[in-house]
Structures are given as structure tokens and as C-alpha cells.
Motif scaffolding. Structure first.
Motif, PDB file in Angstrom:
ATOM      1  N   TRP A  24       0.849  -1.210   0.000  1.00 47.38           N
ATOM      2  CA  TRP A  24       0.000   0.000   0.000  1.00 47.38           C
ATOM      3  C   TRP A  24       0.876   1.247   0.000  1.00 47.38           C
ATOM      4  O   TRP A  24       0.618   2.214  -0.730  1.00 47.38           O
ATOM      5  CB  TRP A  24      -0.920  -0.006   1.226  1.00 47.38           C
ATOM      6  N   ASN A  25       1.923   1.240   0.824  1.00 46.91           N
ATOM      7  CA  ASN A  25       2.815   2.412   0.903  1.00 46.91           C
ATOM      8  C   ASN A  25       3.485   2.702  -0.436  1.00 46.91           C
ATOM      9  O   ASN A  25       3.684   3.864  -0.805  1.00 46.91           O
ATOM     10  CB  ASN A  25       3.889   2.178   1.973  1.00 46.91           C
ATOM     11  N   LEU A  26       3.860   1.644  -1.149  1.00 44.06           N
ATOM     12  CA  LEU A  26       4.494   1.833  -2.458  1.00 44.06           C
ATOM     13  C   LEU A  26       3.537   2.540  -3.418  1.00 44.06           C
ATOM     14  O   LEU A  26       3.931   3.425  -4.172  1.00 44.06           O
ATOM     15  CB  LEU A  26       4.887   0.476  -3.043  1.00 44.06           C
ATOM     16  N   SER A  27       2.270   2.130  -3.367  1.00 44.55           N
ATOM     17  CA  SER A  27       1.284   2.783  -4.228  1.00 44.55           C
ATOM     18  C   SER A  27       1.108   4.242  -3.822  1.00 44.55           C
ATOM     19  O   SER A  27       0.962   5.124  -4.676  1.00 44.55           O
ATOM     20  CB  SER A  27      -0.060   2.049  -4.149  1.00 44.55           C
ATOM     21  N   ALA A  28       1.131   4.499  -2.509  1.00 47.77           N
ATOM     22  CA  ALA A  28       0.977   5.884  -2.021  1.00 47.77           C
ATOM     23  C   ALA A  28       2.131   6.753  -2.507  1.00 47.77           C
ATOM     24  O   ALA A  28       1.937   7.883  -2.969  1.00 47.77           O
ATOM     25  CB  ALA A  28       0.906   5.890  -0.498  1.00 47.77           C
ATOM     26  N   ILE A  29       3.349   6.223  -2.425  1.00 48.96           N
ATOM     27  CA  ILE A  29       4.522   6.979  -2.897  1.00 48.96           C
ATOM     28  C   ILE A  29       4.397   7.262  -4.390  1.00 48.96           C
ATOM     29  O   ILE A  29       4.664   8.369  -4.860  1.00 48.96           O
ATOM     30  CB  ILE A  29       5.819   6.181  -2.621  1.00 48.96           C
ATOM     31  N   ARG A  30       3.994   6.259  -5.119  1.00 50.35           N
ATOM     32  CA  ARG A  30       3.865   6.439  -6.578  1.00 50.35           C
ATOM     33  C   ARG A  30       2.863   7.542  -6.891  1.00 50.35           C
ATOM     34  O   ARG A  30       3.123   8.408  -7.733  1.00 50.35           O
ATOM     35  CB  ARG A  30       3.431   5.123  -7.225  1.00 50.35           C
ATOM     36  N   LEU A  31       1.738   7.534  -6.210  1.00 51.97           N
ATOM     37  CA  LEU A  31       0.706   8.523  -6.516  1.00 51.97           C
ATOM     38  C   LEU A  31       1.115   9.912  -6.054  1.00 51.97           C
ATOM     39  O   LEU A  31       0.831  10.909  -6.723  1.00 51.97           O
ATOM     40  CB  LEU A  31      -0.619   8.110  -5.870  1.00 51.97           C
ATOM     41  N   LEU A  32       1.813   9.991  -4.916  1.00 50.06           N
ATOM     42  CA  LEU A  32       2.219  11.308  -4.411  1.00 50.06           C
ATOM     43  C   LEU A  32       3.382  11.878  -5.211  1.00 50.06           C
ATOM     44  O   LEU A  32       3.412  13.068  -5.526  1.00 50.06           O
ATOM     45  CB  LEU A  32       2.613  11.193  -2.935  1.00 50.06           C
ATOM     46  N   ASP A  33       4.349  11.022  -5.526  1.00 49.53           N
ATOM     47  CA  ASP A  33       5.553  11.503  -6.228  1.00 49.53           C
ATOM     48  C   ASP A  33       5.340  11.625  -7.733  1.00 49.53           C
ATOM     49  O   ASP A  33       5.931  12.465  -8.385  1.00 49.53           O
ATOM     50  CB  ASP A  33       6.735  10.544  -5.990  1.00 49.53           C
ATOM     51  N   ASN A  34       4.544  10.735  -8.270  1.00 50.19           N
ATOM     52  CA  ASN A  34       4.445  10.624  -9.735  1.00 50.19           C
ATOM     53  C   ASN A  34       2.994  10.476 -10.178  1.00 50.19           C
ATOM     54  O   ASN A  34       2.660   9.548 -10.907  1.00 50.19           O
ATOM     55  CB  ASN A  34       5.238   9.405 -10.210  1.00 50.19           C
ATOM     56  N   PHE A  35       2.145  11.383  -9.726  1.00 55.25           N
ATOM     57  CA  PHE A  35       0.732  11.215 -10.034  1.00 55.25           C
ATOM     58  C   PHE A  35       0.492  11.177 -11.544  1.00 55.25           C
ATOM     59  O   PHE A  35      -0.213  10.317 -12.055  1.00 55.25           O
ATOM     60  CB  PHE A  35      -0.100  12.334  -9.393  1.00 55.25           C
ATOM     61  N   GLY A  36       1.109  12.158 -12.239  1.00 52.34           N
ATOM     62  CA  GLY A  36       0.921  12.217 -13.689  1.00 52.34           C
ATOM     63  C   GLY A  36       1.412  10.956 -14.369  1.00 52.34           C
ATOM     64  O   GLY A  36       0.760  10.401 -15.248  1.00 52.34           O
TER      65      GLY A  36
END
Ligand code: ZN
Length: 285
Positions: A210-222
Motif C-alpha cells: 500500500w505504501n508503495l502505491s501511495a509513494i507512486r501517486l504522491l511523487d508521480n501522479f501524472g
């Protein structure tokens, strides 16, 4: 000679002798050990050993912990803590060639775990020893499969790819080895210690995913919306995409419609054709 290449040469060519238990593999390779991080590794080794449970083939033990020669078939897998002055931070955990042992650089490993557990707000709780215990079981997979050491850690974004390589296959097999052990322990109610550890480690892996997905969305949403190669493909040819590995692990252990949907969505994004002029956003700072 570049220090990484030198280390590669040392670890690749200088195989261990048959008498693994009586030698110090770090010393033989000219690598300095550290006392830093012993508690984390002792806790992690205890958890991994509980998962191994009745399998008396292997037990993890710190290189600083004395072991008496065993008359059983148990083989001690020694864990060496390597000083950051001796090894690049890229090598936070690995199995040197022909050694049946594990090298860990504790500070690099701690930094790695912190990135995926406390680096952004609202991350879910991950007990470091649960994750390290899973890593140890993965490394045991490499030992059992007699895999060569893991050395290719390409970070060049130009090496993004979906290629199937021998090294990636070895990583997947080591992941499956660890997941098989966790699954066995989680269904074995006769070994309460192993069962409890398995529940805790499964929760840690689910939270890490879950944390990995959160980082991806926060850091690289586009990049996430566009299914950018920089986020969804593999960086280098030695390891599959880390988030994909964790989503797969979570799905294999959880077997829920939600876990499967997360895994399937990520795979669908990987397979999506990329426009040639798509701007790629690096996933690492
Ligand atoms: Zn591996």
C-alpha cells in the motif's frame, strides 16, 4: 578500478571453500564488518527461523553469534553486517557467490525501509524486522537455488524495460520460495510461533505494498495516470519492478478480489503501449 566493479570481481570470483561454517566470509573478501544493526538482524533472523519452523534444514545466525557444530542436518546461514565503508549502499542485502551466507549493509537497509514506511504522511505501519525477515527468506531462496550473487543494479532510466531475463527469473523464484514458506507457516497451526510470525509478516507486506502505491501517486501522479514506463517498467535487467513484486506477493498471500485487482491494474499499465514522445518522470529522487 571502480569500487563497484572491484566488489563484483571479488564476490564473483572468490568462491567460498567447502568449510563454510569455520571461515569468516567477509574477512576473506576484505570487507569490514560492523556491529551496527545487530539487534534488528537478530530479531529478523528469529522471525525467519520461526517461519522455517519444523524445516530443520537451515537456520539464520549472525556471524557474531557462536554456533556449536550440529550433528543434525541443519545448516547455519551466517548473516554478516558489512560496514558502509566497504560496500556501496546499492548492496543493502545480497548473497555472495557460492557462500551460503547473506551480506547486509544495515544503514542502507534501514534507509531503504524508512523510504517505504515513514517517508510520506499516512503510510501504514511496517515493522522493519518483518520485512527483513521476508528478505532473509528470499535470500535463502537464492542459497537453495545456488544462484549467483545479485550485482546488476542499473539505475539508468534508459534501461527501463519489460524484458525477461535469467536474473529476473531467479528473483521471481526466490520471491516464490519465500512466499511458499510464509504460506506454509500461515496454515500450520501446530507451530504457533511460526503462525503468529506469518500473520505479522503478511500484514507488513500488505502495508508495504500500500505504501508503495501511495509513494507512486504522491511523487508521480501524472506518470501513474499515464502508465509511464518510468514507474511501471523494470529499472535494469536484474530485478522485476519492485512495486509489482510486492503487489504479487500481497495477492498470493491475501487472495482477495482487491489484492488481485491492484496487481492486475499494475500489470495492465505495464503492458500499455507508450507514445514515443511521452515525458518520463524518474521514480527515484
Ligand atoms: Zn534476490
Amino acid at each position: 578500478m571502480n569500487s563497484r566493479i572491484l566488489l563484483f570481481a571479488l564476490l564473483s570470483l572468490a568462491g567460498c571453500t567447502a568449510d563454510k561454517a569455520s571461515e569468516n566470509s567477509a574477512e576473506r573478501l576484505g570487507l569490514q564488518e560492523t556491529t551496527y544493526g545487530r539487534q534488528l538482524i537478530e530479531d529478523s533472523a528469529a522471525k525467519a527461523n520461526n517461519i522455517l519452523g519444523f524445516r530443520d534444514t537451515h537456520r539464520f545466525v549472525g556471524s557474531w553469534q557462536l554456533t556449536s557444530p550440529s550433528e543434525s542436518k541443519t545448516e547455519f546461514v551466517q548473516v554478516y553486517l558489512i560496514s558502509p565503508e566497504s560496500v556501496s549502499a546499492v548492496y543493502s542485502i545480497m548473497v555472495p557467490n557460492n557462500c551460503g551466507c547473506v551480506f547486509i549493509q544495515p544503514k542502507a537497509l534501514e534507509a531503504w525501509i524508512a523510504r517505504y514506511s515513514i517517508s510520506v504522511p499516512h503510510m501504514l505501519s511496517v515493522t522493519p524486522s518483518d520485512i527483513v525477515a521476508f528478505m532473509l527468506l528470499h535470500e535463502l531462496g537464492h542459497v537453495e537455488h545456488s544462484d549467483p550473487g545479485e550485482f546488476e543494479a542499473a539505475k539508468d532510466p534508459n534501461s527501463l524495460n519489460l524484458d525477461e531475463t535469467e536474473q529476473k527469473t531467479r528473483e521471481e523464484q526466490a520471491d516464490n520460495f519465500a512466499l511458499d514458506l510464509l504460506t506454509a507457516a500461515s496454515t500450520d497451526m501446530d507451530s504457533l510461533d511460526g503462525w503468529l510470525e506469518a500473520q505479522s509478516m503478511q500484514l507488513a507486506l500488505a502495508n508495504l505494498s500500500w505504501n508503495l502505491s501511495a509513494i507512486r501517486l504522491l511523487d508521480n501522479f501524472g506518470a501513474s495516470v499515464l502508465c509511464s514506463r518510468a514507474v511501471f517498467q523494470d529499472a535494469g535487467y536484474s530485478h522485476p519492478n519492485f512495486e509489482l513484486r510486492m503487489l504479487y506477493a500481497n495477492d498470493r498471500l491475501t487472495k482477495s478480489p482487491e489484492s488481485h485487482q491492484l496487481f492486475a491494474s499494475f500489470e495492465a499499465c505495464r503492458a500499455k503501449p507508450q507514445p514515443l514522445n511521452l515525458l518520463e518522470v524518474p521514480s527515484e529522487p
